[in-house]
Design a protein around this motif. Structure first.
Motif, PDB file in Angstrom:
ATOM      1  N   GLY A 125       0.804  -1.196   0.000  1.00 32.57           N
ATOM      2  CA  GLY A 125       0.000   0.000   0.000  1.00 32.57           C
ATOM      3  C   GLY A 125       0.847   1.261   0.000  1.00 32.57           C
ATOM      4  N   THR A 126       1.927   1.250   0.774  1.00 34.65           N
ATOM      5  CA  THR A 126       2.811   2.414   0.858  1.00 34.65           C
ATOM      6  C   THR A 126       3.462   2.711  -0.487  1.00 34.65           C
ATOM      7  N   GLU A 127       3.946   1.647  -1.129  1.00 32.59           N
ATOM      8  CA  GLU A 127       4.568   1.826  -2.448  1.00 32.59           C
ATOM      9  C   GLU A 127       3.544   2.342  -3.455  1.00 32.59           C
ATOM     10  N   ALA A 128       2.328   1.815  -3.389  1.00 35.42           N
ATOM     11  CA  ALA A 128       1.285   2.264  -4.307  1.00 35.42           C
ATOM     12  C   ALA A 128       0.969   3.741  -4.094  1.00 35.42           C
ATOM     13  N   GLN A 129       0.888   4.158  -2.827  1.00 38.04           N
ATOM     14  CA  GLN A 129       0.594   5.554  -2.523  1.00 38.04           C
ATOM     15  C   GLN A 129       1.676   6.468  -3.089  1.00 38.04           C
ATOM     16  N   GLU A 130       2.930   6.057  -2.973  1.00 35.40           N
ATOM     17  CA  GLU A 130       4.034   6.853  -3.515  1.00 35.40           C
ATOM     18  C   GLU A 130       3.983   6.920  -5.039  1.00 35.40           C
ATOM     19  N   LEU A 131       3.673   5.769  -5.666  1.00 32.26           N
ATOM     20  CA  LEU A 131       3.643   5.727  -7.125  1.00 32.26           C
ATOM     21  C   LEU A 131       2.456   6.497  -7.690  1.00 32.26           C
ATOM     22  N   VAL A 132       1.353   6.548  -6.959  1.00 31.08           N
ATOM     23  CA  VAL A 132       0.233   7.371  -7.410  1.00 31.08           C
ATOM     24  C   VAL A 132       0.683   8.827  -7.517  1.00 31.08           C
ATOM     25  N   GLY A 133       1.452   9.269  -6.518  1.00 31.64           N
ATOM     26  CA  GLY A 133       1.941  10.641  -6.540  1.00 31.64           C
ATOM     27  C   GLY A 133       2.941  10.918  -7.641  1.00 31.64           C
ATOM     28  N   SER A 134       3.775   9.930  -7.968  1.00 29.59           N
ATOM     29  CA  SER A 134       4.837  10.166  -8.945  1.00 29.59           C
ATOM     30  C   SER A 134       4.454   9.831 -10.381  1.00 29.59           C
TER      31      SER A 134
END
Length: 225
Positions: free
Chosen positions: A36-45
């Motif tokens: 989930g954390t990685e997904a949240q970061e990738l949504v932003g980038s």
């Protein structure tokens, strides 16, 4: 071009889903996340338009990801659930949070393609509509609520076996048990058992391909009637 972020804790499954999405015109895979954390970061980038979202993630579940993105005040992509979670509460919550659709694993490439193509049509209609009058709103709701078509050729088969048949039928070339297992979200022996049964039932043909070792590799194709 619809930008898709694939979110699944299983690296092999995420890769298989990404390959499936990449086959479809009008779609681009912008990344794969395994938490989930990685997904949240990738949504932003990466600013995806759509999440292909698993429920079970190692840190928090897929629906919590949607809640966190909403609470952050940033981009909240549309999302399509692809998950083994079958409890009604998860389905209801996904609907309440705005899931475009809810696909239960294992599913076929044909089933995923159908929902992605439905999403593409919905997104195009939403983007080109001049205003949100009642006719436009009714059309958008109808496009989201259309039930998937079920191929009549597989109606007599047990559901998972029908999914295996659809995977093979949708493959552009003969396909092996390892590839089928990755798409199905099952083990290779499980996929192999279904494939062998479909050969015995004369739904599939076995194609022996000889690799560099000289040993035959079992590949499967839809039987021509």
């Amino acid at each position: 071009m619809i930008r898709v972020l694939v979110v699944d804790d299983d690296y092999h499954v995420a890769h298989a889903h990404a390959l499936s999405v990449a086959k479809l015109p009008g779609f681009e895979v912008v990344g794969q996340a395994h938490s989930g954390t990685e997904a949240q970061e990738l949504v932003g980038s990466t600013a995806p338009d759509l999440l292909l979202l698993d429920m079970y993630l190692p840190d928090f579940d897929g629906l919590d990801l949607v809640r966190r993105l909403t609470a952050s005040g940033g981009l909240v992509p549309d999302f399509l659930l692809v998950t083994a979670a079958r409890d009604i509460e998860s389905v209801r919550t996904a609907m309440q949070l705005g899931a475009f659709y809810y696909l239960v694993k294992p599913f076929t490439f044909a089933a995923l393609r159908e929902q992605l193509e439905a999403y593409r049509a919905w997104a195009q209609h939403a983007q080109t509509a001049p205003e949100a009058d009642q006719e436009t709103i009714d059309a958008l709701y109808r496009m989201r609520s259309t039930a998937p078509r079920r191929p009549p050729a597989t109606q007599s088969l047990q559901p998972t076996m029908a999914k295996v048949l659809d995977i093979v039928a949708s493959a552009p070339q003969p396909i092996g048990a390892t590839e089928v297992a990755a798409i199905l979200g099952a083990s290779r022996p499980t996929a192999q058992r279904y494939l062998a049964t479909l050969v015995r039932k004369r739904f599939l043909d076995l194609d022996l391909a000889y690799g560099s070792t000289g040993r035959p590799e079992h590949r499967y194709v839809r039987r021509r009637t």
